[in-house]
Design a protein around this motif. Structure first.
Motif, mmCIF file in Angstrom:
data_model
loop_
_atom_site.group_PDB
_atom_site.id
_atom_site.type_symbol
_atom_site.label_atom_id
_atom_site.label_comp_id
_atom_site.label_asym_id
_atom_site.label_seq_id
_atom_site.Cartn_x
_atom_site.Cartn_y
_atom_site.Cartn_z
ATOM 1 N N GLU A 51 -2.925 1.819 9.444
ATOM 2 C CA GLU A 51 -2.200 2.573 10.464
ATOM 3 C C GLU A 51 -1.924 1.712 11.689
ATOM 4 O O GLU A 51 -0.867 1.822 12.316
ATOM 5 N N ALA A 52 -2.876 0.847 12.036
ATOM 6 C CA ALA A 52 -2.656 -0.060 13.169
ATOM 7 C C ALA A 52 -1.493 -1.001 12.889
ATOM 8 O O ALA A 52 -0.702 -1.324 13.791
ATOM 9 N N ARG A 53 -1.345 -1.452 11.644
ATOM 10 C CA ARG A 53 -0.214 -2.316 11.277
ATOM 11 C C ARG A 53 1.105 -1.553 11.410
ATOM 12 O O ARG A 53 2.113 -2.105 11.858
ATOM 13 N N ILE A 54 1.105 -0.280 11.014
ATOM 14 C CA ILE A 54 2.321 0.513 11.157
ATOM 15 C C ILE A 54 2.679 0.661 12.625
ATOM 16 O O ILE A 54 3.838 0.527 13.026
ATOM 17 N N GLU A 55 1.682 0.926 13.456
ATOM 18 C CA GLU A 55 1.934 1.054 14.894
ATOM 19 C C GLU A 55 2.517 -0.227 15.467
ATOM 20 O O GLU A 55 3.332 -0.206 16.388
ATOM 21 N N ALA A 56 2.084 -1.367 14.917
ATOM 22 C CA ALA A 56 2.580 -2.655 15.385
ATOM 23 C C ALA A 56 3.931 -3.017 14.774
ATOM 24 O O ALA A 56 4.499 -4.059 15.097
ATOM 25 N N GLY A 57 4.442 -2.183 13.850
ATOM 26 C CA GLY A 57 5.737 -2.438 13.238
ATOM 27 C C GLY A 57 5.704 -3.353 12.033
ATOM 28 O O GLY A 57 6.756 -3.743 11.523
ATOM 29 N N ASN A 58 4.515 -3.691 11.547
ATOM 30 C CA ASN A 58 4.391 -4.597 10.401
ATOM 31 C C ASN A 58 4.174 -3.760 9.141
ATOM 32 O O ASN A 58 3.046 -3.603 8.656
ATOM 33 N N LEU A 59 5.259 -3.216 8.601
ATOM 34 C CA LEU A 59 5.141 -2.288 7.471
ATOM 35 C C LEU A 59 4.664 -2.987 6.206
ATOM 36 O O LEU A 59 3.906 -2.408 5.420
ATOM 37 N N ALA A 60 5.100 -4.219 5.982
ATOM 38 C CA ALA A 60 4.689 -4.930 4.766
ATOM 39 C C ALA A 60 3.184 -5.153 4.759
ATOM 40 O O ALA A 60 2.519 -4.992 3.719
ATOM 41 N N ALA A 61 2.619 -5.528 5.908
ATOM 42 C CA ALA A 61 1.166 -5.722 5.986
ATOM 43 C C ALA A 61 0.436 -4.402 5.772
ATOM 44 O O ALA A 61 -0.637 -4.370 5.149
ATOM 45 N N ALA A 62 1.009 -3.320 6.282
ATOM 46 C CA ALA A 62 0.392 -2.008 6.076
ATOM 47 C C ALA A 62 0.365 -1.652 4.597
ATOM 48 O O ALA A 62 -0.655 -1.177 4.068
ATOM 49 N N VAL A 63 1.474 -1.876 3.896
ATOM 50 C CA VAL A 63 1.532 -1.578 2.461
ATOM 51 C C VAL A 63 0.477 -2.391 1.710
ATOM 52 O O VAL A 63 -0.181 -1.878 0.794
ATOM 53 N N ALA A 64 0.282 -3.651 2.089
ATOM 54 C CA ALA A 64 -0.721 -4.481 1.425
ATOM 55 C C ALA A 64 -2.119 -3.885 1.588
ATOM 56 O O ALA A 64 -2.930 -3.895 0.651
ATOM 57 N N LEU A 65 -2.419 -3.346 2.774
ATOM 58 C CA LEU A 65 -3.728 -2.724 2.992
ATOM 59 C C LEU A 65 -3.851 -1.418 2.209
ATOM 60 O O LEU A 65 -4.905 -1.122 1.631
ATOM 61 N N TYR A 66 -2.784 -0.632 2.175
ATOM 62 C CA TYR A 66 -2.818 0.594 1.367
ATOM 63 C C TYR A 66 -3.011 0.253 -0.109
ATOM 64 O O TYR A 66 -3.700 0.984 -0.841
ATOM 65 N N ASP A 67 -2.415 -0.842 -0.544
ATOM 66 C CA ASP A 67 -2.585 -1.254 -1.934
ATOM 67 C C ASP A 67 -4.048 -1.582 -2.242
ATOM 68 O O ASP A 67 -4.524 -1.338 -3.358
ATOM 69 N N ARG A 68 -4.749 -2.154 -1.263
ATOM 70 C CA ARG A 68 -6.174 -2.431 -1.473
ATOM 71 C C ARG A 68 -6.956 -1.130 -1.647
ATOM 72 O O ARG A 68 -7.869 -1.047 -2.480
ATOM 73 N N VAL A 69 -6.592 -0.113 -0.880
ATOM 74 C CA VAL A 69 -7.233 1.194 -1.048
ATOM 75 C C VAL A 69 -6.922 1.754 -2.427
ATOM 76 O O VAL A 69 -7.807 2.233 -3.149
ATOM 77 N N LEU A 70 -5.655 1.683 -2.830
ATOM 78 C CA LEU A 70 -5.241 2.239 -4.119
ATOM 79 C C LEU A 70 -5.825 1.450 -5.286
ATOM 80 O O LEU A 70 -5.984 1.996 -6.383
ATOM 81 N N GLY A 71 -6.166 0.193 -5.051
ATOM 82 C CA GLY A 71 -6.832 -0.576 -6.092
ATOM 83 C C GLY A 71 -8.199 -0.016 -6.427
ATOM 84 O O GLY A 71 -8.673 -0.130 -7.559
ATOM 85 N N GLN A 72 -8.854 0.603 -5.439
ATOM 86 C CA GLN A 72 -10.165 1.203 -5.671
ATOM 87 C C GLN A 72 -10.077 2.699 -5.950
ATOM 88 O O GLN A 72 -10.942 3.255 -6.626
ATOM 89 N N GLU A 73 -9.053 3.344 -5.397
ATOM 90 C CA GLU A 73 -8.903 4.789 -5.571
ATOM 91 C C GLU A 73 -7.417 5.088 -5.803
ATOM 92 O O GLU A 73 -6.689 5.449 -4.877
ATOM 93 N N PRO A 74 -6.949 4.928 -7.040
ATOM 94 C CA PRO A 74 -5.504 4.998 -7.330
ATOM 95 C C PRO A 74 -4.847 6.321 -6.971
ATOM 96 O O PRO A 74 -3.638 6.369 -6.773
ATOM 97 N N ARG A 75 -5.624 7.387 -6.873
ATOM 98 C CA ARG A 75 -5.037 8.697 -6.601
ATOM 99 C C ARG A 75 -5.188 9.127 -5.143
ATOM 100 O O ARG A 75 -4.911 10.287 -4.813
ATOM 101 N N ASN A 76 -5.628 8.244 -4.275
ATOM 102 C CA ASN A 76 -5.814 8.625 -2.877
ATOM 103 C C ASN A 76 -4.475 9.116 -2.312
ATOM 104 O O ASN A 76 -3.536 8.334 -2.139
ATOM 105 N N PRO A 77 -4.349 10.407 -2.006
ATOM 106 C CA PRO A 77 -3.037 10.945 -1.616
ATOM 107 C C PRO A 77 -2.544 10.390 -0.291
ATOM 108 O O PRO A 77 -1.339 10.196 -0.105
#
Length: 727
Positions: free
Chosen positions: A483-509
């Motif tokens: 979320e901090a990356r999104i606030e800073a306008g770095n959407l690609a970095a935010a997606v990479a962090l969300y991907d790390r979450v989804l790697g451990q919990e693929p269904r995290n809504p």
């Protein structure tokens, strides 16, 4: 104790009066005439304040103003907040009801109308009431403004897309000072100071030497400096009270603490360990209350009942809090103090209910609830925890398997207390999900996942099947970083962090939804649609996820599917104008103008002051063939804000179509070149002039239309009135 003394004085006065002659009794002053003046009452709540950030508790930070307040008042080092979240904790303080009973369990969930507040009681009893809050989570729209004559909150914008959502203590104090100076009558002032909240950014002159370093020591130094800034601001506030005659009753406390890395939690809102639920509490009333340091753990829900009791005001209805006046007692002789101590020892403050539902609302993980006594604390979770607080104040050794009897006792009490709260919660409400604007503001302040509300909570038999928050703290922290990356306008970095979450919990809504939203803005529409569909499938109760999914479907031109999602959105949020507005747009794009107009009509009914929405409704009605209704809506808009109305060309052209030439001509003549639809309006005006025989005026107006938009020449040549006027 105060009330027992008052009763004794009253009885002695009555006995004395009964011995006087009748004439003397008549000359005795009336109770009303001799009643003391109302005192000023000041309630201070500091956001995110750990007790050990205060000098009088830890002896390590310089907070002289707050230290002096505690030294002169009745002070507790560790009162208990019901939840480590700003709005529900303050709502509990102001009502004496716990979050579960109120139906306010997270930021963004407004207080219902069915419960009275402390401010309402104070206002009814004659106090001038004012509130000055420093952070958006306590904005007036969430309900805590009830009872306040004046409610001041951060407002304005840093830029067109950057609203002001918080302010420093000194700014809030200065506003409160101005208000106090304007109101010499007795006041009830609530001031909320937000500085110690993450991110920690103290004033430059208080910035610690190690501020630029990394690590826990630097973070703690910055946090402590924020608390010092609050202390300095309070000194300025107290200076204003110096010239007031009445004695001031002050209550000083906090809404919750801050983990600062304890148990792996960087800030607050997730766990319910003591790091985030213990707060300082001081009652300060010179001449009425002693200077005393008390042991034990009162609760924030006890503050409103205590204040009303001290002031001899009618109690709030059926509160879960109790009055702490037996623990406050005035100065008295040693014999009386000893007798009082023995009496107080027999009075027990009930165990504190504590909770955090953030993990459940946002991510589908287990909610945390607990019961905290003086010695024992139970946290109910898929893997429950039991701590002996005196021996283990850091809550590091789980004794749930070693102390099974205590664990069962507390679990039974917790269940009984929750059931009683639910049964008596006549003012409670189902938790409601916040709208997208509220969610965006909360996220910008670091409240990852705040504002969602699927239900009151999972059934007891489902709890063991859910993820334990203790096993998800690393994912929680990753979500916050994203979320901090999104606030800073770095959407690609935010997606990479969300991907790390989804790697451990693929269904995290939540991770699916937020990464899908970011991917859509990065132009990866197909990936966004896929993720957002999975998010909606996993959390069908979460309105924002459906909204984002519908947006992605619209971009993908899958308009019928977008309409279906938005129809479900308005079912989930039937009172949200923005949801109906989106549905109207989708119907319009899908080629269903009548249903578009109906949806926008509903949106307008919910938000009649929204001029942009009203304008869209007018154009939708025109598109649906309801030209007369469209014109009437445009006329109402024009009459409401004549100086700001810039759609005279469209209104005039519409009136011309309705064969209302004089009205049409007036609006078309007012239209200006920079206004929308100017060229088309001039074309309509030329037609009116030609039809009335004013050919020179028609020719000049037609030329103006074509100069403004040459593309209109083809339409003019097809018009039997205008074609003869062309060269």
């Amino acid at each position: 104790m105060i009330h027992r003394i008052s009763a004794l004085v009253a009885s002695l006065t009555l006995a004395f009066l009964l011995t006087l002659p009748a004439a003397a009794q008549q000359a005795a002053p009336s109770t009303a005439a001799s009643a003391p003046a109302l005192p000023d009452v000041l309630l201070i709540t500091v956001d995110t304040l750990r007790p050990d950030a205060l000098g009088w508790i830890a002896g390590k930070n310089e907070t002289p103003v707050m230290d002096r307040l505690a030294a002169e008042g009745v002070a507790w080092a560790g009162a208990v907040a019901p939840t480590p979240i700003t709005l529900p904790s303050h709502a509990a303080l102001m009502t004496g009801w716990t979050p579960g009973r109120l139906g306010v369990r997270d930021n963004g969930q407004p207080l219902g109308e069915g419960v009275a507040t402390l401010a309402e009681r104070m206002a009814a009893a004659g106090w001038k009431t004012g509130a000055f809050v420093s952070g958006y989570p306590l904005a007036s729209g969430f309900g805590l403004d009830r009872g306040f004559d004046f409610y001041d909150e951060p407002s304005g914008e840093n830029s067109a897309s950057d609203p002001v959502l918080e302010r420093r203590a000194r700014e809030t104090v200065r506003e409160a000072q101005r208000w106090l100076q304007q109101h010499p009558e007795p006041t009830f002032l609530w001031i909320h100071l937000y500085d110690p909240h993450d991110p920690y950014d103290p004033p430059e002159d208080l910035r610690p030497a190690n501020a630029e370093e990394e690590g826990a020591a630097a973070v703690r130094a910055l946090y402590d400096a924020e608390v010092q800034a609050v202390d300095r601001a309070l000194g300025e506030l107290f200076a204003v009270y110096g010239g007031r005659d009445q004695s001031r009753l002050t209550v000083f406390t906090a809404d919750h603490g801050e983990s600062l890395g304890e148990h792996g939690e960087a800030t607050h809102g997730f766990f319910i360990y003591d790091a985030t639920i213990l707060v300082p509490l001081v009652f300060h009333w010179p001449g009425n209350l002693p200077a005393a340091r008390r042991q034990g753990s009162p609760r924030l829900v006890d503050i409103a009942p205590t204040l009303l009791d001290l002031l001899d005001l009618r109690a709030l209805r059926d509160t879960e809090g109790i009055s702490l006046t037996p623990f406050l007692g005035p100065r008295r002789s040693a014999e009386e103090a000893e007798a009082e101590a023995a009496e107080v020892a027999e009075i027990a403050i009930p165990a504190a209910l504590v909770e955090s539902y953030r993990a459940w609302f946002a991510y589908g993980w287990a909610p945390l609830t607990g019961l905290r006594e003086e010695r024992w604390k139970l946290i109910r979770a898929p893997r429950p925890e039991l701590f002996e607080l005196e021996a283990d104040p850091g809550e590091l050794e789980n004794l749930v398997n070693d102390q099974r009897r205590e664990a069962r006792r507390l679990a039974d009490q917790l269940r009984e207390r929750e059931q009683a709260a639910t049964a008596s919660g006549t003012g409670s409400q189902e938790p409601s999900a916040a709208d997208e604007e509220t969610l965006a503001k909360l996220r910008s302040l670091g409240y990852t996942g705040a504002g969602a509300a699927p239900s009151k909570g999972p059934a007891p038999e489902e709890l063991a099947k859910l993820a334990d928050p203790k096993d998800r703290i690393e994912l929680w922290n990753l979500l916050g970083e994203a979320e901090a990356r999104i606030e800073a306008g770095n959407l690609a970095a935010a997606v990479a962090l969300y991907d790390r979450v989804l790697g451990q919990e693929p269904r995290n809504p939540y991770a699916l939804s937020r990464s899908g939203w970011a991917l859509l803005r990065l132009g990866e529409t197909a990936a966004a649609v896929s993720r957002l569909k999975r998010a909606v499938d996993g959390a069908p109760w979460y309105p924002e996820m459906r909204q984002h999914y519908a947006e992605a479907l619209t971009v993908a031109r899958r308009l019928d599917e977008a309409v279906t999602q938005l129809q479900e959105l308005v079912r989930l949020q039937p009172q949200r104008a923005s949801a109906w507005s989106r549905l109207g747009t989708a119907f319009g794009l899908a080629g269903q103008p009548q249903r578009a107009a109906e949806s926008l009509e509903r949106a307008h009914q919910l938000a009649p002051q929204d001029g942009d929405l009203h304008l869209r409704l007018a154009f939708a009605l025109h598109g649906a063939g309801q030209s007369s209704s469209a014109a009437e809506h445009l006329l109402r808009l024009a009459q409401k804000n004549p100086e700001e109305f810039i759609h005279g060309a469209s209104l005039g052209a519409l009136l011309a179509q309705l064969d209302r030439p004089e009205e049409a001509r007036r609006w078309l003549l007012q239209s200006q070149e920079q206004h929308p639809g100017y060229a088309q309006g001039q074309l309509a005006l030329a037609r009116l002039e030609a039809n009335s025989g004013k050919l020179d005026d028609a020719r000049a107006t037609l030329q103006e239309a074509l100069q403004s938009d040459p593309r209109l020449e083809a339409a003019a040549r097809q018009d039997p009135l205008l074609a003869p006027l062309l060269p």
